[in-house]
Design an enzyme around this catalytic site. Structure first.
Site, PDB file in Angstrom:
ATOM      1  N   ASP A   1      -8.075  -5.923  -9.400  1.00 35.29           N
ATOM      2  CA  ASP A   1      -7.562  -5.890  -8.239  1.00 35.29           C
ATOM      3  C   ASP A   1      -6.260  -6.739  -8.298  1.00 35.29           C
ATOM      4  O   ASP A   1      -5.433  -6.905  -9.676  1.00 35.29           O
ATOM      5  CB  ASP A   1      -8.055  -7.169  -7.156  1.00 35.29           C
ATOM      6  CG  ASP A   1      -7.314  -7.418  -5.275  1.00 35.29           C
ATOM      7  OD1 ASP A   1      -6.715  -6.151  -4.968  1.00 35.29           O
ATOM      8  OD2 ASP A   1      -7.192  -8.646  -5.495  1.00 35.29           O
TER       9      ASP A   1
ATOM     10  N   ASP B   1      -3.424  -8.267  -5.592  1.00 41.72           N
ATOM     11  CA  ASP B   1      -2.428  -9.040  -4.868  1.00 41.72           C
ATOM     12  C   ASP B   1      -3.361 -10.369  -5.171  1.00 41.72           C
ATOM     13  O   ASP B   1      -5.146 -10.198  -5.168  1.00 41.72           O
ATOM     14  CB  ASP B   1      -2.585  -9.597  -3.290  1.00 41.72           C
ATOM     15  CG  ASP B   1      -0.930  -8.861  -3.338  1.00 41.72           C
ATOM     16  OD1 ASP B   1      -0.540  -7.985  -4.484  1.00 41.72           O
ATOM     17  OD2 ASP B   1      -1.189  -8.650  -2.364  1.00 41.72           O
TER      18      ASP B   1
END
Length: 379
Positions: free
Chosen positions: A115, A117
């Site tokens: 991922d 953020d």
């Protein structure tokens, strides 16, 4: 109970990934042990003033209530309603070119699905102020730095990556419209006068524009994504080349400020990314809920272009992370081991559905433990 072989890394053994000795020595520390885990890392003690923008780019509707002064679409991407996004016509999806893969893919043993953020970088929680609250930072400096970076992301996306044209024509992967590209030489092509309208709002104003989803329209769309790829590849190790001298200095200050405010979060994550990259049998893949073009701008501005080739970046805005995982499995096959690294429930649920081990990132100590696990070849 439904997924007996599924596990969260660091909480129990995972036979496929770990030796029989178990994983106890690198169990991710909880937040109370974070300071101890980070004792070996020298973080700056002084916090220079963050760059506070003279103006901010508003990317949300006027009536949109948000927990921060300006919570943009990029910042709110974690909560985006995927069904609300406008999709490219089904015709396009059926013609989609297979994701780019190299001859080295057949030699891979492990694929790390990251991922972006709040896992590799801190961005969303800067804008909301939640990072400042969690770690006792000055909210004015934190939110100001987030807004400055947000403005720069959209400036690069709009100015250099055709985001004004492509915002409503979002793709999951850079190659998704490549089959509509006829290979025309674009060296003298004028994108500003070819009549392309990403929203289709001007489609009926001129017959030369072409119908949205039609052959001519799709070709012009493919041209834009081809140019986006060329720009990304050219500047992935030198984003400053896209910026004016003033903007380059501002970006350097901003990245330094954010590293200080986040106690070198990105630097800590980069240690694991670079270690994985150094292995011939491993690869880093990025799956983000940010739209593809702003995500590319974000990766460039945070200096991650060398770690993530553009063909290894996927946007889950339209189809969700579970469907992204399916595409990645179809690309690399089922013989490799997949490890999911993230902070959110969406990637955890997607990992569970595909029976992939999940490494949760909630604080600096989790990043430190991840690097230790990689160094000790437990991952």
């Amino acid at each position: 109970q439904e997924y007996p072989t599924y596990t969260i890394l660091g909480q129990s053994q995972y036979p496929t990934c770990y030796p029989s000795s178990g994983f106890g020595v690198v169990t991710p520390a909880d937040s109370n042990l974070e300071n101890t885990a980070l004792a070996t890392t020298a973080y700056p003690t002084e916090k220079p003033n963050a760059v506070v923008p003279a103006r901010t780019v508003q990317r949300h509707s006027p009536g949109d209530a948000s927990p921060s002064p300006s919570l943009s679409r990029a910042a709110a991407s974690k909560e985006l309603d995927e069904q609300a996004r406008k999709n490219i016509p089904g015709k396009n999806r059926s013609k989609r070119k297979a994701d780019t893969s190299s001859s080295q893919d057949s030699e891979l043993e492990r694929v790390f699905l990251w991922d972006l953020d709040e896992t590799i970088i801190i961005f969303h929680s800067l804008l909301t102020g939640s990072y400042a609250q969690k770690y006792g930072k000055d909210p004015t400096l934190v939110i100001g730095s987030g807004l400055s970076m947000e403005e720069m992301i959209f400036e690069v996306a709009d100015t250099h990556l055709f985001f004004n044209d492509l915002e409503e024509c979002d793709q999951v992967h850079i190659e998704d419209v490549a089959s509509d590209d006829n290979g025309q030489d674009l060296s003298n092509y004028n994108f500003s006068t070819d009549g392309f309208s990403g929203s289709g709002s001007n489609a009926n104003h001129s017959s030369s524009v072409g119908v949205q989803g039609g052959v001519d329209w799709m070709r012009k769309l493919a041209f834009r994504y081809r140019r986006v790829r060329e720009i990304y590849d050219k500047y992935k190790t030198n984003v400053g080349g896209l910026l004016s001298p003033q903007k380059r200095e501002a970006l350097q200050r901003l990245r330094t400020d954010i590293e200080v405010l986040t106690d070198s979060w990105l630097e800590t994550a980069l240690k694991s990314l670079l270690l994985i990259q150094s292995r011939k049998n491993c690869v880093n893949i990025l799956i983000t809920t940010t739209q593809l073009v702003p995500a590319l701008a974000k990766v460039l501005l945070y200096g991650l272009g060398e770690v993530f080739p553009i063909e290894n970046i996927y946007s889950a805005t339209k189809i969700g992370k579970e469907s992204c995982f399916e595409r990645i499995v179809s690309r690399f096959g089922k013989k490799v081991t997949y490890v999911v690294i993230g902070d959110g429930r969406d990637e955890e649920v997607a990992a569970k559905q595909h029976n992939m081990p999940f490494w949760r990132i909630t604080n600096h100590a989790d990043l430190v433990s991840l690097h230790q696990a990689l160094e000790l070849d437990f991952l």
